[in-house]
Motif scaffolding. Structure first.
Motif, PDB file in Angstrom:
ATOM      1  N   THR A   1      40.230   1.749 116.733  1.00  0.00           N
ATOM      2  CA  THR A   1      38.645   2.036 116.725  1.00  0.00           C
ATOM      3  C   THR A   1      38.431   0.378 116.802  1.00  0.00           C
ATOM      4  OG1 THR A   1      38.839   0.819 114.441  1.00  0.00           O
ATOM      5  CG2 THR A   1      38.321   2.785 115.026  1.00  0.00           C
TER       6      THR A   1
ATOM      7  N   HIS B   1      44.111   1.904 111.968  1.00  0.00           N
ATOM      8  CA  HIS B   1      44.697   3.609 112.875  1.00  0.00           C
ATOM      9  C   HIS B   1      45.545   2.161 113.957  1.00  0.00           C
ATOM     10  CE1 HIS B   1      40.168   5.082 112.005  1.00  0.00           C
ATOM     11  NE2 HIS B   1      41.237   5.928 112.771  1.00  0.00           N
TER      12      HIS B   1
ATOM     13  N   ASP C   1      48.918   8.551 116.206  1.00  0.00           N
ATOM     14  CA  ASP C   1      48.100   8.035 117.554  1.00  0.00           C
ATOM     15  C   ASP C   1      48.402   7.377 118.936  1.00  0.00           C
ATOM     16  OD1 ASP C   1      46.973  11.003 118.002  1.00  0.00           O
ATOM     17  OD2 ASP C   1      45.845  10.858 116.470  1.00  0.00           O
TER      18      ASP C   1
ATOM     19  N   ARG D   1      49.237   6.284 122.252  1.00  0.00           N
ATOM     20  CA  ARG D   1      49.282   6.306 123.436  1.00  0.00           C
ATOM     21  C   ARG D   1      49.400   4.973 124.006  1.00  0.00           C
ATOM     22  NH1 ARG D   1      43.924   9.270 124.235  1.00  0.00           N
ATOM     23  NH2 ARG D   1      44.684  11.390 123.104  1.00  0.00           N
TER      24      ARG D   1
ATOM     25  N   SER E   1      38.504  14.688 124.175  1.00  0.00           N
ATOM     26  CA  SER E   1      40.239  14.508 124.168  1.00  0.00           C
ATOM     27  C   SER E   1      40.955  13.144 123.448  1.00  0.00           C
ATOM     28  CB  SER E   1      40.180  14.090 125.797  1.00  0.00           C
ATOM     29  OG  SER E   1      39.889  12.804 126.036  1.00  0.00           O
ATOM     30  N   PHE E   2      39.937  12.858 123.064  1.00  0.00           N
ATOM     31  CA  PHE E   2      40.324  11.135 122.178  1.00  0.00           C
ATOM     32  C   PHE E   2      41.133  11.704 121.314  1.00  0.00           C
ATOM     33  CE2 PHE E   2      37.021   8.362 124.169  1.00  0.00           C
ATOM     34  CZ  PHE E   2      38.198   8.572 126.094  1.00  0.00           C
ATOM     35  N   PRO E   3      41.702  11.227 119.587  1.00  0.00           N
ATOM     36  CA  PRO E   3      42.414  11.104 118.820  1.00  0.00           C
ATOM     37  C   PRO E   3      40.874  11.418 117.502  1.00  0.00           C
ATOM     38  CG  PRO E   3      43.229   9.484 119.899  1.00  0.00           C
ATOM     39  CD  PRO E   3      41.696   9.735 121.141  1.00  0.00           C
ATOM     40  N   SER E   4      40.978  12.610 116.811  1.00  0.00           N
ATOM     41  CA  SER E   4      39.686  12.787 116.441  1.00  0.00           C
ATOM     42  C   SER E   4      39.814  11.725 115.172  1.00  0.00           C
ATOM     43  CB  SER E   4      39.940  13.861 115.007  1.00  0.00           C
ATOM     44  OG  SER E   4      41.038  13.800 114.653  1.00  0.00           O
ATOM     45  N   SER E   5      40.261  10.995 114.711  1.00  0.00           N
ATOM     46  CA  SER E   5      40.462  10.568 113.152  1.00  0.00           C
ATOM     47  C   SER E   5      39.428   8.901 113.523  1.00  0.00           C
ATOM     48  CB  SER E   5      42.187   9.615 112.530  1.00  0.00           C
ATOM     49  OG  SER E   5      41.312   8.825 111.785  1.00  0.00           O
ATOM     50  N   PRO E   6      39.644   8.488 114.712  1.00  0.00           N
ATOM     51  CA  PRO E   6      38.975   6.971 115.533  1.00  0.00           C
ATOM     52  C   PRO E   6      37.450   7.007 115.374  1.00  0.00           C
ATOM     53  CG  PRO E   6      40.749   6.560 116.676  1.00  0.00           C
ATOM     54  CD  PRO E   6      41.168   7.976 115.778  1.00  0.00           C
TER      55      PRO E   6
END
Lengths: 270, 270, 270
Positions: free
Chosen positions: A140, A235, A240, A244, C201-206
């Motif tokens: 983030t 994060h 994740d 990435r 398509s991006f990670p959900s938490s951020p």
């Protein structure tokens, strides 16, 4: 007098031009951060520095982004909250001189946040690229991007820019309010030089006091900045993000690669 | 019925058009301020005035700027904080009728701040010029400019406009959000007349209550306004401002001179 | 699984496309509201819905406006403050998935407010029309329009849009910041689909945490929303609004009529 590893400076009357020169592609890592801390201390004490203009010596990158091999150090270079990158950029916003970013090429992630921390931003219409790729990497924005973009762009466009993590050209960045103006590349330096010289010629007290008054109205409270730093750190340690980043490094991240050049598009295929 | 020295008024149904007519070049001095105070009292009590449109009778100046020969009176025309020019413009923003500024020509300094205090601003694309020249004169915006521009333009553009003290044309002012729209000069009056007539035809309670709701969300608290007035006054008494104003007056300030016409550029050579 | 009367849904990977299908012209009445309440409950619990895109099946109306034959039910569909339309749209803004409005055609009144409650808005340059006609009907925006427009457009433009009650085309809406972008009609769907798929398509938490951080900075406090609901209700019961609505219904309101198509202009002749 100074001893910078990643910055070159040239002073002309009241205008200090600072060239970011951190090969290979101007990532914001511990060295550049240490130099920025030194630069801020220096300009705060030099009354004859009235305006600071930030440029880059790299032909393709203003500032590529934070050093993703060393995210822990970037979020908190001195191991203390109040010297996090977010708080350093906040200090840049509060600096005594007026600060201007000349975004000729790419400024992504903490590079965009660095430009947002400056008082004004001017961008090359043809060559400038801005992006907040963090979300696509599992991170983030942690150094002011959320705060500045929410205030400058408003809810809808800040959501698009940050959650979409795409690259933006100069015209769109101008329309969204991310930069003051996008200018034709061959007019960019002249415009900024003229504006910087002009402001440096004005009496110092009104400039300084009015900048402080505008800052009081527009900057985020430091508690917000700290909260963004904390979210970034959490994060950065996540699976994740680790996964990435590993893929991105394997494909050329932080080198003069096509992936890095076109990072916004590359995030879609992770 | 009224006894204005610097304002001419024409009422057509619910729309009161107010022409600013303060020769030689519409500076905001004690006479114009006294008339504005009278006008505000008048429109507050006249229920049939639903919309007020401000124009100028001068072919080159909407409002040139504050009367720089009488800055003390301008900052505080009645010798009391709560009747300072900043607080007068704040009262204009809170006025019962809807207010619209038609900026056909030049509006600088307190002239820009007067337009910013109105509910809406429309500008001639070819002939309009906006500027906040204060910093270049050793002053600071003292009548709402800092507050309105910080909120309308955001941090980066407000810094550029106020610290740079340059003149802005209609297209740039529109892009920055300083005015609602820049319109072709020959469409400007028709557009404003149509909008004013339209609003004046709507039921009064929703207009009035919604304007109040928007004001509550967007106007600065009066403590901020007072603080800007105080900063202006301090700088108006400074040697820097006194010296710069003396040079400007010697070169034609407040007359129909080329210096006054091109004031933004003239500030660079002081 | 769901039982919607006015919504059709299609899920493709993490993107749920919701088509508004409330003949004859997509007014927001009790049926659509009930379905939206159901949809919000559903998407909140379905982790695999990452992005929701709202479109319309109607060739002329995204959402025409609130059902003006049933204003009391629209303002407060369940007879309790906290389920008013304003609070429902606030809940939409806070929803777990990212929400995008594709404004191909007309979105007025609560239709505009519905789009404003989404995280992002994209509009057809040729066919899109936005408006807040309430004031011209004797009403006030009651479901978030005042709050969102004050923050997105700033004082001057929000005053013009709401007090003027005119229709706005895509280019003007983009310039004012009402929508993220106006796009050529034949690029609109592709742009939104690409952005939605990308975010999904991006990670959900951020995504989730950053959306929450941006909401905390940009959404109105619920007390403001409730106050707008209350103002709307008071005016909906007024003689002015009742009379104007009666005339509008007699001329074709809420049917596929020329009055409804050109509602902004029709308000001038009441």
């Amino acid at each position: 007098v100074n001893d910078f590893q990643t910055l070159r400076t040239v002073q002309d009357a009241g205008v200090l031009t600072v060239f970011i020169d951190a090969p290979p592609i101007n990532v914001i890592g511990p060295e550049l951060i240490r130099d920025l801390i030194g630069l801020l201390a220096e300009i705060e004490s030099q009354e004859d520095v009235r305006v600071v203009v930030f440029e880059s010596t790299d032909p393709e990158y203003f500032v590529s982004h934070e050093d993703l091999a060393r995210t822990a150090e970037v979020a908190d270079p001195n191991g203390r909250d109040d010297t996090s990158l977010g708080m350093l950029f906040r200090q840049l916003s509060l600096a005594r001189p007026v600060t201007i970013a000349t975004i000729r090429t790419r400024a992504r992630g903490a590079g965009s946040e660095f430009a947002l921390a400056c008082d004004m931003r001017f961008m090359s219409r043809e060559r400038g690229i801005l992006g907040q790729p963090e979300i696509g990497i599992g991170l983030t924005p942690g150094a002011g991007g959320i705060q500045h973009l929410a205030r400058l762009l408003g809810r809808g466009r800040a959501m698009e820019v940050i959650l979409g993590a795409s690259d933006f050209d100069g015209d769109t960045a101008e329309r969204y309010g991310w930069v003051n103006r996008a200018l034709p590349d061959d007019e960019l330096d002249g415009f900024v030089r003229q504006l910087a010289t002009r402001i440096a010629s004005f009496p110092s007290s009104p400039v300084r006091q009015t900048k402080a008054a505008l800052n009081a109205l527009t900057l985020a409270p430091s508690s917000e900045t700290r909260s963004d730093v904390e979210r970034y750190r959490t994060h950065a340690r996540s699976d994740d993000a680790q996964e990435r980043m590993a893929v991105l490094f394997a494909r050329g991240l932080q080198t003069r690669s096509s992936l890095e050049a076109d990072l916004g598009a590359a995030l879609e295929e992770l």
